[in-house]
Every structure is written in C-alpha cells, then in structure tokens.
Design a protein around this motif. Sequence first.
Motif, mmCIF file in Angstrom:
data_model
loop_
_atom_site.group_PDB
_atom_site.id
_atom_site.type_symbol
_atom_site.label_atom_id
_atom_site.label_comp_id
_atom_site.label_asym_id
_atom_site.label_seq_id
_atom_site.Cartn_x
_atom_site.Cartn_y
_atom_site.Cartn_z
ATOM 1 N N THR A 52 0.845 -1.185 0.000
ATOM 2 C CA THR A 52 0.000 0.000 0.000
ATOM 3 C C THR A 52 0.879 1.233 0.000
ATOM 4 O OG1 THR A 52 -0.059 -0.025 2.402
ATOM 5 C CG2 THR A 52 -1.841 -1.148 1.262
ATOM 6 N N PRO A 53 0.405 2.324 -0.585
ATOM 7 C CA PRO A 53 1.213 3.543 -0.598
ATOM 8 C C PRO A 53 1.506 4.007 0.814
ATOM 9 C CG PRO A 53 -0.667 3.717 -2.083
ATOM 10 C CD PRO A 53 -0.881 2.487 -1.256
ATOM 11 N N PRO A 54 2.732 4.417 1.101
ATOM 12 C CA PRO A 54 3.050 4.897 2.441
ATOM 13 C C PRO A 54 2.267 6.154 2.762
ATOM 14 C CG PRO A 54 4.850 5.375 0.922
ATOM 15 C CD PRO A 54 3.884 4.513 0.186
ATOM 16 N N SER A 55 1.890 6.275 4.039
ATOM 17 C CA SER A 55 1.128 7.450 4.447
ATOM 18 C C SER A 55 2.041 8.532 4.995
ATOM 19 C CB SER A 55 0.098 7.058 5.510
ATOM 20 O OG SER A 55 0.729 6.472 6.630
ATOM 21 N N ALA A 56 3.328 8.285 5.040
ATOM 22 C CA ALA A 56 4.287 9.300 5.483
ATOM 23 C C ALA A 56 5.145 9.698 4.298
ATOM 24 C CB ALA A 56 5.148 8.747 6.614
ATOM 25 N N SER A 57 5.747 10.865 4.389
ATOM 26 C CA SER A 57 6.493 11.380 3.253
ATOM 27 C C SER A 57 7.862 10.729 3.101
ATOM 28 C CB SER A 57 6.664 12.897 3.400
ATOM 29 O OG SER A 57 7.338 13.202 4.610
ATOM 30 N N GLN B 263 4.742 -3.486 2.352
ATOM 31 C CA GLN B 263 3.925 -2.853 3.374
ATOM 32 C C GLN B 263 2.474 -3.178 3.130
ATOM 33 O OE1 GLN B 263 4.358 1.400 3.758
ATOM 34 N NE2 GLN B 263 2.729 1.555 5.289
ATOM 35 N N ASN B 264 1.782 -3.547 4.195
ATOM 36 C CA ASN B 264 0.356 -3.822 4.133
ATOM 37 C C ASN B 264 -0.309 -2.996 5.225
ATOM 38 O OD1 ASN B 264 -2.114 -4.892 3.542
ATOM 39 N ND2 ASN B 264 -1.662 -6.957 4.268
ATOM 40 N N GLY B 265 -0.709 -1.770 4.876
ATOM 41 C CA GLY B 265 -1.244 -0.872 5.883
ATOM 42 C C GLY B 265 -0.170 -0.533 6.903
ATOM 43 N N PRO B 266 -0.451 -0.706 8.207
ATOM 44 C CA PRO B 266 0.544 -0.378 9.234
ATOM 45 C C PRO B 266 1.564 -1.484 9.465
ATOM 46 C CG PRO B 266 -1.464 -1.111 10.277
ATOM 47 C CD PRO B 266 -1.749 -1.089 8.791
ATOM 48 N N VAL B 267 1.480 -2.555 8.682
ATOM 49 C CA VAL B 267 2.359 -3.711 8.872
ATOM 50 C C VAL B 267 3.428 -3.732 7.783
ATOM 51 C CG1 VAL B 267 2.496 -6.213 9.145
ATOM 52 C CG2 VAL B 267 0.413 -4.999 9.839
ATOM 53 N N LEU B 268 4.684 -3.797 8.198
ATOM 54 C CA LEU B 268 5.797 -3.919 7.262
ATOM 55 C C LEU B 268 6.347 -5.337 7.359
ATOM 56 C CD1 LEU B 268 7.587 -2.230 5.280
ATOM 57 C CD2 LEU B 268 9.228 -2.060 7.165
ATOM 58 N N HIS B 269 6.458 -6.002 6.209
ATOM 59 C CA HIS B 269 6.992 -7.364 6.155
ATOM 60 C C HIS B 269 8.408 -7.323 5.589
ATOM 61 C CE1 HIS B 269 3.166 -9.630 6.874
ATOM 62 N NE2 HIS B 269 2.659 -8.458 6.489
ATOM 63 N N HIS C 280 12.274 5.512 11.834
ATOM 64 C CA HIS C 280 12.187 6.651 12.740
ATOM 65 C C HIS C 280 11.286 7.743 12.173
ATOM 66 C CE1 HIS C 280 15.123 5.090 15.507
ATOM 67 N NE2 HIS C 280 16.059 5.008 14.575
ATOM 68 N N GLU C 281 11.238 7.833 10.847
ATOM 69 C CA GLU C 281 10.414 8.846 10.191
ATOM 70 C C GLU C 281 9.109 8.267 9.661
ATOM 71 O OE1 GLU C 281 11.342 11.912 10.364
ATOM 72 O OE2 GLU C 281 13.252 11.361 11.301
ATOM 73 N N ARG C 282 8.770 7.055 10.111
ATOM 74 C CA ARG C 282 7.555 6.408 9.606
ATOM 75 C C ARG C 282 6.675 5.911 10.756
ATOM 76 N NH1 ARG C 282 7.242 4.764 4.412
ATOM 77 N NH2 ARG C 282 5.097 4.477 5.066
ATOM 78 N N PRO C 283 6.050 6.825 11.494
ATOM 79 C CA PRO C 283 5.174 6.392 12.593
ATOM 80 C C PRO C 283 3.951 5.628 12.117
ATOM 81 C CG PRO C 283 4.944 8.749 12.182
ATOM 82 C CD PRO C 283 6.116 8.290 11.362
ATOM 83 N N ASP C 284 3.642 5.723 10.814
ATOM 84 C CA ASP C 284 2.501 4.977 10.300
ATOM 85 C C ASP C 284 2.748 3.471 10.309
ATOM 86 O OD1 ASP C 284 4.423 5.808 8.202
ATOM 87 O OD2 ASP C 284 3.177 4.553 6.897
ATOM 88 N N PRO D 224 -5.211 -7.313 15.871
ATOM 89 C CA PRO D 224 -5.540 -6.466 17.034
ATOM 90 C C PRO D 224 -4.501 -5.392 17.316
ATOM 91 C CG PRO D 224 -4.858 -8.669 17.739
ATOM 92 C CD PRO D 224 -5.016 -8.720 16.258
ATOM 93 N N LEU D 225 -3.211 -5.694 17.058
ATOM 94 C CA LEU D 225 -2.183 -4.684 17.286
ATOM 95 C C LEU D 225 -2.416 -3.458 16.410
ATOM 96 C CD1 LEU D 225 1.063 -6.856 17.538
ATOM 97 C CD2 LEU D 225 0.073 -5.441 19.359
ATOM 98 N N ALA D 226 -2.884 -3.667 15.189
ATOM 99 C CA ALA D 226 -3.136 -2.553 14.273
ATOM 100 C C ALA D 226 -4.264 -1.656 14.773
ATOM 101 C CB ALA D 226 -3.462 -3.080 12.884
#
Length: 267
Positions: free
Chosen positions: A9-14, A27-33, A61-65, A220-222
């Motif tokens: 999915t497109p990252p939500s942070a710059s 990346q799958n939403g807030p989950v990075l594999h 560090h720059e990707r709180p999403d 649930p973590l998400a």
Amino acid sequence: MNTPTLTPTPPSASTPISAPTLIGIAQNGPVLHLRLNSSAQDDTLSAAVLDELIGVLDSLHERPDIRILVLSSMGDDFCLGADRREYQEALTLDPTGATLRRIADRAHRLCQALENTHAITIARLHGKVIGAGLALAAYCDLRAGADTCRFRMPEVGVGLAPAWGGAMGRLIAEAGAARIRELMLTCDVFDAGTALRLGLLHKVAPLDQLDDTVAAWTRPLARRSPEALVLTKRMLTGYAKAARTADIALLDSHLLTAQLIPHRGGD
C-alpha cells in the motif's frame, strides 16, 4: 513455504522506506513485512544483509505509520546463522581484524535497532533457526514458529564463544540462565515445543497455519493506540535492561575477532 500474498500500500508518510535488494519488503497498511533469504543470497546473515536490515529499521524513525514489523524468510530455513566464510575472508584481507570488528558491530547495531524501534516486531520462524538467526529472532517482541522448527546454538561446537549482536544477555533474559547455559555448552538441537516451554517462542503452529497465527497478533495490534504501544514497548524494554546487572555486549566484536585472529605470541 506458505507465505501470504501482499499488496503493498502507498506509504502514508512522506519519508520513503529504503529499497533493499537482498531482503524482501512489502507494506500492508501499518504492517511492514521483511523477508530474509532472497534468491540473491544464501541462508546466512552477511554484512550486506545486516546493512539492508539496519537501513530499513533506521528509516522507520520517520515512519510512525508503520506500527508492526514482521520478520520472516523466503528460504527453506529462517536463518542458518552468521556468514563464517565472510569472517574468514575479512581476516584474510585485513589480518588486523578491524574489518571483522566492523561486521560484528553491525550485528550489535541491528539487534539494538530491533529492540529500540517503535514498531512492535514479530518473528515468523520456520525450518532451521541457527546461531545468529536465533539471536535475531530473540530481539523481536513476539515470536511464532512452525511446529517443524529446529533450533541450535552451535558456536562452542565450532570453537567460538557466543558473541553475535550482544544476544547472550537477551537470550538469558527471555529463557533463563540455566537452560541457555545448557544449550550453549552442549550445542544440542531443540524443537519448537522446547522453544515454547523456554519462552523463545510465544506460539507454535503447523506451517500452513503460521501466517494465520501471525495475523492473529497483527490484526488487534493494528487497532491499538499507537502511543500506548510505543510507551508499553519502551517500558518493557527499560525494565528488562534494568534487570541486567551487567551488559558486556559492546565487547562482542572484540571477543569474536580475538578468537579468530591467530595468536602470534610475544612477551
């Protein structure tokens, strides 16, 4: 090996995530594999792989999403340990050991990055999990393994003290000094059931159900409050570090190099 099909999915942070070439990333939403053992490498942790893993973790560090990181493998095994051939080549090219120490320092930096990242880290384990591979998994917050997993700490058997990533303290904290002492000294192979009893695994599942087991954590973590997750992880890490009366992990690179450099004698 049964692995989920990921739709990045497109990252939500710059800030973009670095694009590694030796490990798989999606990346799958807030989950990075992150997946070890691409077709461009074997089943060991080379310096180049360490650098790519560190690069990804540093970029978080720059990707709180990104709130959850799942570490797995594309190969037949999760990881067969450190690349000892690379160690010998490093010593051949640089007999002073400085190059080898830099490689060992990267391992320590990677483990610290896993421990300190804001993301909740999950190790998805299958096949053989050997030496440095087990150390890497131990630094993840949660660990799920296939019931066919086999684990081993072989360092003493090949003439080395366990000195990779500063993991001895972490392993003792997770599984207890008595059992880690036994497994390190005997180099015995142990199975997923034993790893579960020791606390080196939190869950065991058949291989074809392992992805569902990991998803039972990620879903649930998400949904949890990001601030609560970060603060809880940092509190747990802080209490664990406070419980260690000594931490000699920074000596690991020197211990490893000293063991591999031939003794030249002298006064």
